[in-house]
Structures are given as structure tokens and as C-alpha cells.
Scaffold this active site. Structure first.
Site, mmCIF file in Angstrom:
data_model
loop_
_atom_site.group_PDB
_atom_site.id
_atom_site.type_symbol
_atom_site.label_atom_id
_atom_site.label_comp_id
_atom_site.label_asym_id
_atom_site.label_seq_id
_atom_site.Cartn_x
_atom_site.Cartn_y
_atom_site.Cartn_z
ATOM 1 N N ASN A 1 -1.566 3.982 -5.362
ATOM 2 C CA ASN A 1 -2.087 5.339 -5.169
ATOM 3 C C ASN A 1 -1.598 6.331 -6.215
ATOM 4 O OD1 ASN A 1 -4.091 6.060 -3.283
ATOM 5 N ND2 ASN A 1 -2.766 5.334 -1.637
ATOM 6 N N ASP B 1 -2.149 -1.355 -4.022
ATOM 7 C CA ASP B 1 -2.635 0.012 -4.210
ATOM 8 C C ASP B 1 -1.422 0.933 -4.242
ATOM 9 O OD1 ASP B 1 -3.687 2.562 -4.009
ATOM 10 O OD2 ASP B 1 -5.046 2.085 -2.358
ATOM 11 N N ASP C 1 -14.402 -0.416 -2.014
ATOM 12 C CA ASP C 1 -14.256 0.717 -2.934
ATOM 13 C C ASP C 1 -13.144 0.449 -3.959
ATOM 14 O OD1 ASP C 1 -12.298 0.902 -0.971
ATOM 15 O OD2 ASP C 1 -12.481 3.073 -0.710
ATOM 16 N N HIS C 2 -12.468 -0.707 -3.832
ATOM 17 C CA HIS C 2 -11.470 -1.147 -4.813
ATOM 18 C C HIS C 2 -11.959 -2.430 -5.465
ATOM 19 C CE1 HIS C 2 -7.930 1.395 -3.686
ATOM 20 N NE2 HIS C 2 -8.647 1.535 -2.595
ATOM 21 N N TYR D 1 0.873 -1.167 0.000
ATOM 22 C CA TYR D 1 0.000 0.000 0.000
ATOM 23 C C TYR D 1 0.911 1.217 0.000
ATOM 24 C CZ TYR D 1 -2.860 3.859 1.487
ATOM 25 O OH TYR D 1 -3.471 5.089 1.541
#
Length: 163
Positions: free
Chosen positions: A63, A61, A157-158, A21
Site C-alpha cells: 500500500n 500489497d 483490481d491487482h 497486506y
């Protein structure tokens, strides 16, 4: 295997698998400099050291929506955390270390997102971002059969990534 503050690395016989992450740059980009000049740099150094030993797979993720195709509204998000030119350039530096974005390699023109803001009900309108990845070292890419985003799977939400 080893555990870092934001990820896990597992060593297999022929490769390392990193699930990570990547911290975001925060509201009003307060952590942008820390993100691209500290965290991203240290992460690149970490994976580079591993890649000197064997192949590497990076998943998770990250980002960052790397290209305009990876975000629904690129023009209005130029200074949004996850789509700044600084973050996108930093992501490019990671790829320049010898990695391929498996989804984009297999789907150069396909628009699919992996994240939607739940507070704005963005998924219902497909106003999303592609910020979840499987990156592989170039030599390992021949082992990838399919790379897809399972955007019809609900519960987060992913969206999960199939690679």
C-alpha cells in the site's frame, strides 16, 4: 509458519517468506500516523528479528507507491493514501534495513502498475499504482532470476507479480 493480523510468515530451511497486506492510511489520511509510526515500525522490527536468523522475502500489497514512476499521476496524489511523503519515507526505512525491491532493481525505468481503482475503471486507461512488491534481503537478491508484474492478467483490481 505463523499468522499475523495482516499476513502469513512461512519458514523454509534457508529463508522466511512473508506474505503481507499493509493497512492503508484511510480516507482523509485519518490513519496516517498509526500507519507509519505504529504499524510500519512494528513490521520493520518483526522482519528485522527474522533477518537476524536467515534471509527474508517480503511479498504482498504494501500500500505504497514508492517513487513517482510508480504512480500514474504523482503530482495530484501527493496527499493521497499510499503516496504521501510520510508513507514513502517509511517504505524507504524498510529498504534501508537491507532489502531490495526486485522489480525496480531489474527495471529501473519501466512503468508498470499493479493496482487500478475498479470504481473509476482506471485499468482501461492504465491509471494505476505500483503498490504490490517482492522485497528480498540484499544477500538473497542473487537468487532472483526475473521480477515482473503480469499486468495483462485480469480478474482482480491487482495484477499478479512474478518473481
Amino acid at each position: 509458519s505463523s499468522n499475523t493480523e495482516t499476513g502469513i510468515t512461512v519458514e523454509y530451511q534457508d529463508f522466511y517468506l512473508i506474505s503481507v497486506y499493509t493497512p492503508n492510511s484511510g480516507a482523509e489520511l485519518k490513519r496516517l500516523d498509526e500507519r507509519v509510526n505504529d504499524w510500519d515500525k512494528k513490521f520493520r522490527e518483526y522482519v528485522s528479528a527474522l533477518k537476524n536468523k536467515k534471509e527474508v522475502i517480503i511479498s504482498g500489497d504494501l500500500n505504497c507507491a514508492h517513487h513517482e514512476i510508480d504512480i500514474k499521476n504523482p503530482q495530484s496524489n501527493q496527499r493521497s493514501s499510499g503516496f504521501t511523503i510520510e508513507e514513502r519515507n517509511s517504505f524507504s526505512k524498510l529498504l534501508d534495513e537491507g532489502y531490495l525491491d526486485t522489480f525496480r532493481e531489474q527495471n529501473p525505468d519501466l512503468v508498470k502498475y499493479s493496482y487500478w481503482n475498479y470504481r473509476t475503471r482506471a485499468r482501461e486507461r492504465n491509471v494505476g499504482w505500483r503498490i504490490d512488491y517482492f522485497l528480498v534481503s540484499k544477500n538473497f537478491y542473487k537468487s532472483i532470476y526475473i521480477s515482473d508484474i503480469l499486468d495483462d492478467v485480469m480478474g482482480s483490481d491487482h495484477a499478479p507479480h512474478n518473481s
